[in-house]
Design a protein around this motif. Structure first.
Motif, mmCIF file in Angstrom:
data_model
loop_
_atom_site.group_PDB
_atom_site.id
_atom_site.type_symbol
_atom_site.label_atom_id
_atom_site.label_comp_id
_atom_site.label_asym_id
_atom_site.label_seq_id
_atom_site.Cartn_x
_atom_site.Cartn_y
_atom_site.Cartn_z
ATOM 1 N N ALA B 75 29.246 38.751 50.510
ATOM 2 C CA ALA B 75 28.577 37.460 50.303
ATOM 3 C C ALA B 75 29.094 36.741 49.073
ATOM 4 O O ALA B 75 28.325 36.215 48.276
ATOM 5 N N MET B 90 25.181 31.390 53.814
ATOM 6 C CA MET B 90 24.830 32.806 53.665
ATOM 7 C C MET B 90 23.848 32.971 52.515
ATOM 8 O O MET B 90 23.710 32.089 51.665
ATOM 9 N N ALA B 92 22.825 36.056 49.717
ATOM 10 C CA ALA B 92 23.229 37.367 49.218
ATOM 11 C C ALA B 92 22.006 38.204 48.889
ATOM 12 O O ALA B 92 20.922 37.680 48.641
ATOM 13 N N ALA B 109 25.598 40.377 52.359
ATOM 14 C CA ALA B 109 25.018 39.153 52.938
ATOM 15 C C ALA B 109 23.775 39.521 53.720
ATOM 16 O O ALA B 109 23.866 40.173 54.753
ATOM 17 N N TYR B 112 23.770 35.594 57.234
ATOM 18 C CA TYR B 112 25.118 35.004 57.359
ATOM 19 C C TYR B 112 25.128 34.206 58.651
ATOM 20 O O TYR B 112 24.975 34.766 59.739
#
Lengths: 353, 184
Positions: B75, B90, B92, B109, B112
């Motif tokens: 990510a 995305m 994280a 991620a 996503y």
């Protein structure tokens, strides 16, 4: 005696139902055949999703036609609007009554002719019904109260009238050879020479004229001006939807089937095939009759194929070209054909006197 | 100037004799259509038969796993930055101690998403990725009536877990090696 009449009537009714069903089924599958042939001629696959190889496609088409919304335009003449496709269908189906489908068969000692009505004016009956066919198109186009439909109807009627003349004259030359109007008699004559005395031998030009006129009479390409999409949207059936449109399209295929049958009957020996008489000596007569019926249908299918082959090859005529071909080429040629046939008959008569 | 020999000279001569009846022309045309009936049909019956894609075809994205089955994506957001269509988003998250087998590095991620209606399949995400996590595969985004279904989440993008023996896709592995060589 009464039992004989009852059984004769029974067989007649069975025959009528059979002919009716076969005509409809063949017309149904002609639509499938048309699409398949168009596809293979254009290097495509064609309908192949409904059932194996798409053989259920006609049923799907029919079902769709029935389920579509039925629209009758508010400004149309409702009675005539419904009468149009009914007439087209009626006249298309009526013609098959006089076609001899095969030699007589014997069931329980009763002689059953495979012809619904052996009338002595068979060809005249066919011509009469065919010319009635124009009313279906004409009334439908007129009742739609739409310029395009009317133009299509006018085109259809003028085209049919023009080509009926040439067709009638081509048949006159044929009648001079056969000396009979009864289709049964004409076919029986052609069984001479081991079933190979086909009228095409004596009337090649006549057949050529007849097949061109048959294309025009059935409103098939290259003479499909009444439903010319590029000029008239849909022609006489622009305003039609649902099964009424289906009836018009269907009657075209029935006409095609019937005119193929008539061409096979008049010029290609009907149900006769080479050495039919030799086969009749060694085989059961009923079996030979059935083979003959099969041969007749094979001939019909070949003609239907030619109809489709021509449609997917030739572009449409222009209206003036159509009229010039009809009046200035086909009618003089058919008159020439009559003169030549008359001369030939006189020549042969005097030769063998 | 004539570039090829394929062009045919237009024939405008006046029709003569038999040609005036159009019959030779009609017969010629009918012969042509008849010949076409026996030609091979080039149609590929799609849902049953699929034409193989080119080896450089850029199809739907796939988020790769490493050889142990852990997700490669960290990510970092470089793909989203590289994306000219702004199709990638995305979120994280930090890897928990019990998730070591699931994600390769400490950051991963959590969400996503690629909007397949925005994506132009240029492959810049693939080029930008420093972790070899995203690749364009050789399949296509299937059609749908619902626009919402075109936002592909991790459920659709992440490569399914496969046993290690089947893990290496020969084609993609070769492609990756080639790509690594080019990058160096």
């Amino acid at each position: 005696m009464a039992a004989f009449f009852v059984s004769a009537l029974f067989f007649k009714i069975v025959l009528v139902v059979l002919v009716f069903t076969i005509t409809l089924v063949i017309a149904m599958y002609s639509t499938y055949g048309e699409r398949k042939i168009a596809a293979v001629m254009q290097d495509r696959v064609g309908p192949d999703r409904a059932g194996p190889w798409g053989i259920l496609q006609p049923l799907a088409d029919g079902g769709k036609f029935f389920m579509k919304e039925e629209i009758i335009p508010a400004t149309s003449n409702k009675f005539l609007f419904i009468l149009g496709p009914s007439l087209a269908m009626l006249t298309a189906l009526m013609t098959s009554a006089v076609i001899p489908w095969g030699p007589n068969i014997t069931i329980n000692g009763t002689l059953v002719p495979l012809q619904v009505a052996d009338i002595n004016v068979g060809i005249l009956y066919v011509l009469g019904i065919v010319s009635l066919g124009v009313y279906g198109v004409m009334i439908g186009g007129w009742a739609s109260n739409n310029k395009f439909s009317l133009l299509g109807a006018i085109r259809a009627s003028s085209q049919m009238i023009s080509y009926e003349l040439a067709m009638g004259l081509a048949i006159i030359a044929l009648l001079m050879v056969t000396g009979s109007l009864s289709l049964n008699h004409i076919v029986t004559q052609q069984s001479a020479w081991h079933g190979m005395r086909w009228n095409i031998i004596f009337q090649p030009l006549g057949f050529f004229l007849f097949i061109i006129c048959a294309f025009a009479e059935t409103n098939r390409a290259p003479f499909d001006l009444p439903e010319c999409e590029t000029e008239l949207i849909g022609g006489y059936h622009t305003e039609y939807s649902s099964m009424k449109l289906g009836m018009y399209l269907f009657s075209e295929y029935i006409n095609m089937f019937v005119s193929s049958a008539i061409m096979a009957t008049l010029y290609f020996g009907g149900y006769n095939f080479p050495y039919i008489d030799k086969l009749a000596e060694v085989m059961n007569a009923n079996l030979v009759s059935l083979i003959a019926v099969g041969v007749f249908f094979a001939k019909i299918f070949i003609f239907i194929f030619i109809f489709m082959w021509v449609r997917w090859t030739l572009p449409r005529f222009r209206y003036d070209q159509l009229m010039r071909l009809g009046w200035q080429v086909l009618i003089p040629l058919s008159i020439l054909n009559i003169v030549l046939t008359g001369g030939g008959i006189l020549f042969i008569q005097n030769l063998f006197k | 100037m004539q570039l090829t020999n394929r062009s045919k000279k237009v024939d405008t001569h006046a029709l003569q004799g038999m040609e005036k009846t159009y019959l030779p022309g009609i017969l010629k045309g009918m012969a042509i259509t008849f010949k076409h009936m026996f030609k091979k049909v080039p149609t590929i019956r799609y849902p049953e038969v699929k034409k193989p894609f080119s080896s450089v075809w850029r199809g739907v994205h796939i988020l790769k796993r490493d050889e142990n089955g852990a997700e490669r994506c960290t990510a970092c957001g470089l793909c989203a930055l590289a994306c000219p269509a702004e199709a990638i988003t995305m979120e994280a998250a930090e890897r928990k101690p019990n998730e070591v087998g699931l994600y390769r590095e400490e950051k991963y991620a959590a969400k996503y998403e690629i909007n397949m209606l925005r994506c132009i399949f240029c492959g810049l995400c693939e080029e930008a990725c420093p972790k070899e996590a995203i690749f364009l595969s050789n399949s296509i985004a299937s059609a749908n009536y619902d626009r919402g279904t075109f936002i592909y989440g991790k459920d659709k993008l992440v490569e399914p877990v496969t046993p290690p023996s089947e893990h290496v896709n020969v084609f993609e592995e070769g492609y990756r090696k080639q790509w690594m060589k080019l990058k160096k």
